[in-house]
Design a protein around this motif. Structure first.
Motif, PDB file in Angstrom:
ATOM      1  N   ASP A 190      -8.429   2.755 -25.405  1.00 10.09           N
ATOM      2  CA  ASP A 190      -7.362   2.908 -24.408  1.00 10.09           C
ATOM      3  C   ASP A 190      -7.544   1.932 -23.254  1.00 10.09           C
ATOM      4  O   ASP A 190      -6.572   1.334 -22.784  1.00 10.09           O
ATOM      5  CB  ASP A 190      -7.317   4.337 -23.878  1.00 10.09           C
ATOM      6  CG  ASP A 190      -6.748   5.325 -24.891  1.00 10.09           C
ATOM      7  OD1 ASP A 190      -6.026   4.896 -25.823  1.00 10.09           O
ATOM      8  OD2 ASP A 190      -7.023   6.531 -24.746  1.00 10.09           O
ATOM      9  N   ASP A 191      -8.791   1.752 -22.789  1.00 10.81           N
ATOM     10  CA  ASP A 191      -9.055   0.807 -21.699  1.00 10.81           C
ATOM     11  C   ASP A 191      -8.683  -0.617 -22.118  1.00 10.81           C
ATOM     12  O   ASP A 191      -8.078  -1.364 -21.344  1.00 10.81           O
ATOM     13  CB  ASP A 191     -10.534   0.815 -21.299  1.00 10.81           C
ATOM     14  CG  ASP A 191     -10.974   2.092 -20.615  1.00 10.81           C
ATOM     15  OD1 ASP A 191     -10.106   2.863 -20.134  1.00 10.81           O
ATOM     16  OD2 ASP A 191     -12.205   2.321 -20.551  1.00 10.81           O
ATOM     17  N   ARG A 192      -9.055  -0.995 -23.334  1.00 11.75           N
ATOM     18  CA  ARG A 192      -8.759  -2.350 -23.814  1.00 11.75           C
ATOM     19  C   ARG A 192      -7.251  -2.533 -23.994  1.00 11.75           C
ATOM     20  O   ARG A 192      -6.701  -3.570 -23.643  1.00 11.75           O
ATOM     21  CB  ARG A 192      -9.527  -2.628 -25.103  1.00 11.75           C
ATOM     22  CG  ARG A 192     -11.034  -2.739 -24.859  1.00 11.75           C
ATOM     23  CD  ARG A 192     -11.795  -3.161 -26.097  1.00 11.75           C
ATOM     24  NE  ARG A 192     -11.913  -2.121 -27.089  1.00 11.75           N
ATOM     25  CZ  ARG A 192     -12.930  -1.257 -27.154  1.00 11.75           C
ATOM     26  NH1 ARG A 192     -13.907  -1.294 -26.272  1.00 11.75           N
ATOM     27  NH2 ARG A 192     -12.966  -0.350 -28.123  1.00 11.75           N
ATOM     28  N   ARG A 193      -6.577  -1.517 -24.497  1.00 10.11           N
ATOM     29  CA  ARG A 193      -5.110  -1.585 -24.659  1.00 10.11           C
ATOM     30  C   ARG A 193      -4.438  -1.742 -23.286  1.00 10.11           C
ATOM     31  O   ARG A 193      -3.512  -2.533 -23.128  1.00 10.11           O
ATOM     32  CB  ARG A 193      -4.600  -0.332 -25.369  1.00 10.11           C
ATOM     33  CG  ARG A 193      -3.140  -0.404 -25.760  1.00 10.11           C
ATOM     34  CD  ARG A 193      -2.695   0.817 -26.557  1.00 10.11           C
ATOM     35  NE  ARG A 193      -3.378   0.915 -27.848  1.00 10.11           N
ATOM     36  CZ  ARG A 193      -4.354   1.775 -28.133  1.00 10.11           C
ATOM     37  NH1 ARG A 193      -4.764   2.658 -27.239  1.00 10.11           N
ATOM     38  NH2 ARG A 193      -4.925   1.784 -29.319  1.00 10.11           N
ATOM     39  N   ASP A 194      -4.923  -0.984 -22.307  1.00  7.96           N
ATOM     40  CA  ASP A 194      -4.354  -1.064 -20.958  1.00  7.96           C
ATOM     41  C   ASP A 194      -4.578  -2.430 -20.315  1.00  7.96           C
ATOM     42  O   ASP A 194      -3.786  -2.861 -19.481  1.00  7.96           O
ATOM     43  CB  ASP A 194      -4.952   0.021 -20.060  1.00  7.96           C
ATOM     44  CG  ASP A 194      -4.497   1.428 -20.441  1.00  7.96           C
ATOM     45  OD1 ASP A 194      -3.520   1.564 -21.207  1.00  7.96           O
ATOM     46  OD2 ASP A 194      -5.140   2.392 -19.965  1.00  7.96           O
ATOM     47  N   ALA A 195      -5.662  -3.126 -20.698  1.00 13.08           N
ATOM     48  CA  ALA A 195      -5.965  -4.439 -20.117  1.00 13.08           C
ATOM     49  C   ALA A 195      -5.159  -5.572 -20.753  1.00 13.08           C
ATOM     50  O   ALA A 195      -5.030  -6.652 -20.166  1.00 13.08           O
ATOM     51  CB  ALA A 195      -7.460  -4.737 -20.253  1.00 13.08           C
ATOM     52  N   LEU A 196      -4.595  -5.340 -21.933  1.00 14.52           N
ATOM     53  CA  LEU A 196      -3.879  -6.412 -22.644  1.00 14.52           C
ATOM     54  C   LEU A 196      -2.780  -7.089 -21.834  1.00 14.52           C
ATOM     55  O   LEU A 196      -2.710  -8.322 -21.833  1.00 14.52           O
ATOM     56  CB  LEU A 196      -3.323  -5.902 -23.973  1.00 14.52           C
ATOM     57  CG  LEU A 196      -4.275  -5.961 -25.153  1.00 14.52           C
ATOM     58  CD1 LEU A 196      -3.645  -5.299 -26.375  1.00 14.52           C
ATOM     59  CD2 LEU A 196      -4.691  -7.378 -25.470  1.00 14.52           C
ATOM     60  N   PRO A 197      -1.903  -6.358 -21.137  1.00 19.79           N
ATOM     61  CA  PRO A 197      -0.861  -7.059 -20.369  1.00 19.79           C
ATOM     62  C   PRO A 197      -1.441  -8.010 -19.319  1.00 19.79           C
ATOM     63  O   PRO A 197      -0.908  -9.106 -19.112  1.00 19.79           O
ATOM     64  CB  PRO A 197      -0.063  -5.926 -19.718  1.00 19.79           C
ATOM     65  CG  PRO A 197      -0.287  -4.747 -20.613  1.00 19.79           C
ATOM     66  CD  PRO A 197      -1.701  -4.898 -21.110  1.00 19.79           C
TER      67      PRO A 197
END
Length: 114
Positions: free
Chosen positions: A26-33
């Motif tokens: 979830d943290d990595r997904r949130d950082a993608l943008p």
């Protein structure tokens, strides 16, 4: 590490970097943008990867996300390679494709300060 980044990279990219821990999918997904925005602006994103070696010892390494196209991230490894890794692989701990089998998990990114 941020001090080094801000000394060595910031003068070339026009801004300082801030560390963000990304230990979960979830943290990595949130950082993608933020990663996508940074590389679109020509600002590479240093990342830390970690894992365990064959002896069970924790190991780590640093690489750089230098590009993004579609759902792919272009990762520069200072071992002398540049590899395309899917965003799904980044999110789900499969960064070993850009390094080696012992280093699958991205645990932190250094993002340009907003």
């Amino acid at each position: 590490m941020n001090e080094l980044l801000n000394k060595e990279i910031s003068p070339h990219t026009g801004g300082e970097y801030e560390f963000q821990e990304v230990r979960s999918a979830d943290d990595r997904r949130d950082a993608l943008p933020d990663i996508q925005r940074a590389v679109a602006e020509g600002r590479p994103v240093p990342i830390g990867v970690e894992g365990e070696d064959e002896n069970g010892d924790r190991v780590g390494h640093s690489m750089m996300i230098v590009g993004q196209e579609g759902d792919m991230l272009q990762v520069y490894n200072p071992w002398g390679t540049t590899t395309w890794v899917s965003e799904d692989d980044f999110v789900n701990g499969n960064m070993d494709k850009a390094s080696d089998k012992d280093l699958p998990d991205a645990y932190g990114v250094h993002l340009p300060a907003q």
